[in-house]
Each structure stands twice: as C-alpha cells, then as structure tokens.
Write an enzyme that holds these catalytic residues in place. Structure first.
Site, PDB file in Angstrom:
ATOM      1  N   HIS A   1     -70.077  -1.069  11.661  1.00 50.91           N
ATOM      2  CA  HIS A   1     -69.293  -0.533  10.551  1.00 50.91           C
ATOM      3  C   HIS A   1     -67.872  -1.085  10.587  1.00 50.91           C
ATOM      4  O   HIS A   1     -67.436  -1.671  11.581  1.00 50.91           O
ATOM      5  CB  HIS A   1     -69.272   1.000  10.590  1.00 50.91           C
ATOM      6  CG  HIS A   1     -68.412   1.582  11.676  1.00 50.91           C
ATOM      7  ND1 HIS A   1     -67.665   2.732  11.515  1.00 50.91           N
ATOM      8  CD2 HIS A   1     -68.165   1.177  12.953  1.00 50.91           C
ATOM      9  CE1 HIS A   1     -67.014   3.021  12.625  1.00 50.91           C
ATOM     10  NE2 HIS A   1     -67.296   2.100  13.512  1.00 50.91           N
TER      11      HIS A   1
ATOM     12  N   HIS B   1     -67.545   7.700   4.307  1.00 55.37           N
ATOM     13  CA  HIS B   1     -67.699   6.601   5.254  1.00 55.37           C
ATOM     14  C   HIS B   1     -69.178   6.262   5.378  1.00 55.37           C
ATOM     15  O   HIS B   1     -70.052   7.117   5.210  1.00 55.37           O
ATOM     16  CB  HIS B   1     -67.132   6.962   6.625  1.00 55.37           C
ATOM     17  CG  HIS B   1     -67.055   5.788   7.559  1.00 55.37           C
ATOM     18  ND1 HIS B   1     -66.146   4.763   7.391  1.00 55.37           N
ATOM     19  CD2 HIS B   1     -67.787   5.457   8.662  1.00 55.37           C
ATOM     20  CE1 HIS B   1     -66.308   3.867   8.351  1.00 55.37           C
ATOM     21  NE2 HIS B   1     -67.303   4.259   9.133  1.00 55.37           N
TER      22      HIS B   1
ATOM     23  N   CYS C   1     -65.526  -0.085   4.652  1.00 51.65           N
ATOM     24  CA  CYS C   1     -66.838   0.352   5.138  1.00 51.65           C
ATOM     25  C   CYS C   1     -67.975   0.060   4.154  1.00 51.65           C
ATOM     26  O   CYS C   1     -69.000  -0.522   4.535  1.00 51.65           O
ATOM     27  CB  CYS C   1     -66.800   1.830   5.512  1.00 51.65           C
ATOM     28  SG  CYS C   1     -66.565   2.979   4.126  1.00 51.65           S
TER      29      CYS C   1
END
Length: 358
Positions: free
Chosen positions: A322, A310, A262
């Site tokens: 993402h 994240h 990520c």
C-alpha cells in the site's frame, strides 16, 4: 504461484518484523524513554495519526471530485457534438421547409382541393390527388422532424447546462478538499517539527509498535488458517504491478507512474491487470463485489477505517502492499495493522447481495 506473487511473498518474509512482533533487528535496541515521555509521545502519535487520517479522507474526496469533473467534461464534449449534429439536421430541415413553402407560393393561392376540381381530365385529377396526398404526408413528416429536432436541441441544451452546473460544483469540492488536505498536512508537520530528533525517532518506533501489535492480534485470531494464498491470473498481474512500485513516494492525488496515493496504486495495479476499477477507496468499497475475510486471496483489496478512506492490496502471508501517507513510500505492511472495514474482489462478477463484511 506466479512470479509477481513469489516476489511479493519473498518480500513479505524479508519484512517479518511487520507481521510478527518481537523479532529482533540486527542492531541493538536503544533503551525506551521514560513512561511519562512515552505517554506524551503516544498522545502526539494519536494526534498525528488523526491529522493524517483526515488528510487521507480529504484526499479521497479530492480524487472523487476530480474523477467526476473529468467524467462531466467528457459528457459536455459529447453533448456539444450532438448539438452540432442536431443543428445541421435542423438547418437541412428548414431548407426543405423553405423550398416547400416557395413551391406552394408559386402554385398559386387557390387551395389544393379547388385546384384539383379545375382539372380538365379525370386521370389528371386522380394523378394530382395522389400527388397532393403525398405532399401533405411529406409536409406532415417534415413538420414532425422539425419538432423532434428542436426538442433534441432543447434537451441537449438542458443536459449541457446540468453538466456545467455539476462540473462547477465538483470544482468547488476539489478546491475545498485541496485546502483541507494542505491544512491537515501542515498541522501534522507542525506537530512533528516541535519534537527533538530523538523524540521524532521514538515517535516512529511507537507507530511501528502499534502496527505490529495490531497485526499480531489479527494473526492470533487464526485468520490465516482459512485464507488462500492462490491468486487469480489477473490478481497475479495486479500484485506484480503493485510490488514493482515499492519505494516510490506517496503523493496525494497521484496515480503514477512515479508517485501514488493509496487508491491511485490499487486502481492502476488492476488497470495494468486488464480490469479497470473505480479511482477512490470509497468507490472501490461501494462498487466492487465484497467477500468475507476468510475467503480473501492475493490481489483482493482490503478497505480500511470506518469511512473507507484507505485501501491496500493483499499479497498473501498476512501482508498488503500500500501507499501509506505523505512522507512515506509504497511499502509492504501487515494486513491487520489497521482497522479493516472489509474486502473487495475486483475480478469477481457480482452474483447477488453484498457479502458480509467480516
């Protein structure tokens, strides 16, 4: 609106099922399993989600330790070069000190003052007195330079020792995080492997349903009424880079060009836009200027979960691009499909205290 943003917007529109619940797909939906089966699968979904979340948190810890190790390795190399330069300077100074000592030895054992008094002519006395004074100053300067250089060498040695210690500590942190990642991923895989094919399919559907419901709730709050869809010039470049990576596999610790995690995706996207940012989602949250969600614009980074484990890039129209987790690919998703911790803007210069988180 730039080409990259237009492309991202078009992709977002194409995946409207992610941002609007209840949109029918081309093929008819299969009947949902019995409530009891769904309840059991919901427990499995939560268990799998927890395992992947822990793996992602460990991944960011691994990334942080690796970044620190790379920084410390560069610092050790710099210190080593400084030590070489200081040692050469020390050798030159010692040679000068040796030459001075030999000259004094050849001049005899009488003190300088006695040698001056034995001069036959006054002009010689004053000339030699001036030379003696300059010699004393030169000797004092030389001794000072020797002391400073030795101090520099001692300091460099101490700094190098500290950096080696930190490097070793971060190597251990990397190894620990790597073991944690592998363990959590293996546990998640074992859970999923126990499911039948139709159960695994329903598990994926449940995951998507939970994401759609969270996104719908976020949109129902009216959040998009205030959010701008106009990106900055660098923001458009970052979006263009990130959306070009759609379809590439998630691999923990990866930062391209073929696979990403990520924060690897977001850091590389902004690097491509000419704005280097921290490597990990935690450091992106800690170091980059924070803004209110209602002030968000495409290109900004949304940080998720209480531990900032994240991150996704907002592309407009309520969506992010993402890298989700192992087994998935870089994709578009609803910006509100996960718990939002806050938003940061890489191309904003800090002007004061951090903005509120919501």
């Amino acid at each position: 609106m730039g080409v990259g943003l237009v492309t991202a917007t078009a992709l977002v529109c194409a995946m409207s099922a992610l941002v609007v619940p209840g949109v029918a797909s081309g093929a008819p939906r299969e009947p949902a399993p019995r409530p009891s089966a769904d309840r059991s699968l919901e427990d499995v979904r939560k268990q799998v989600e927890r395992l992947y979340r822990k793996a992602e948190a460990a991944t960011e810890a691994y990334n942080a330790a690796r970044s620190a190790s790379e920084k410390q390795s560069r610092e050790i190399v710099r210190i080593a070069k400084e030590i070489v330069r200081a040692q050469k300077r020390m050798d030159r100074l010692k040679n000068r000190a040796g030459a001075l000592a030999r000259a004094q030895y050849r001049g005899g054992s009488l003190p300088d003052q006695a040698q001056l008094l034995l001069r036959s002519r006054p002009e010689e006395f004053f000339h030699d007195a001036d030379l003696a004074r300059k010699g004393q100053q030169a000797t004092k300067s030389l001794m000072g330079a020797l002391a400073r250089t030795q101090s520099d060498l001692d300091e460099y040695a101490h700094s190098a020792s500290e950096q080696w210690q930190k490097l070793e500590e971060n190597r251990k942190k990397k190894a620990t995080a790597k073991q944690e990642i592998k363990k959590r991923l293996a546990d998640a895989k074992k859970v999923e492997e126990r499911l039948e094919k139709d159960e695994l399919k329903r598990l994926r559907e449940l995951e998507d349903e939970v994401a759609r419901e969270a996104q719908a709730k976020w949109l129902d709050s009216g959040v998009l009424d205030e959010i701008s869809d106009r990106a900055s010039k660098k923001g458009r470049k970052a979006i263009a880079f990130a959306t070009r990576q759609i379809g590439k596999d998630y691999v923990w610790g990866a930062e391209g060009p073929d696979t990403y995690d990520c924060s690897g995706l977001t850091s590389q996207a902004w690097l491509a836009a000419g704005r280097p940012i921290p490597r990990t989602s935690q450091e992106q949250w800690r170091q980059l200027p924070r803004i209110r969600i209602r002030d968000m614009r495409p290109g900004d980074l949304i940080i998720y979960h209480h531990d900032a484990s994240h991150v996704g890039m907002y592309v407009g129209k309520g969506a992010i691009v993402h890298a989700p987790r192992p087994g998935r690919q870089v994709t578009l998703a609803g910006a509100g499909s996960m718990r939002i911790l806050g938003v940061v803007r890489p191309d904003k210069q800090p002007t004061g205290p951090a903005a509120p988180r919501s």
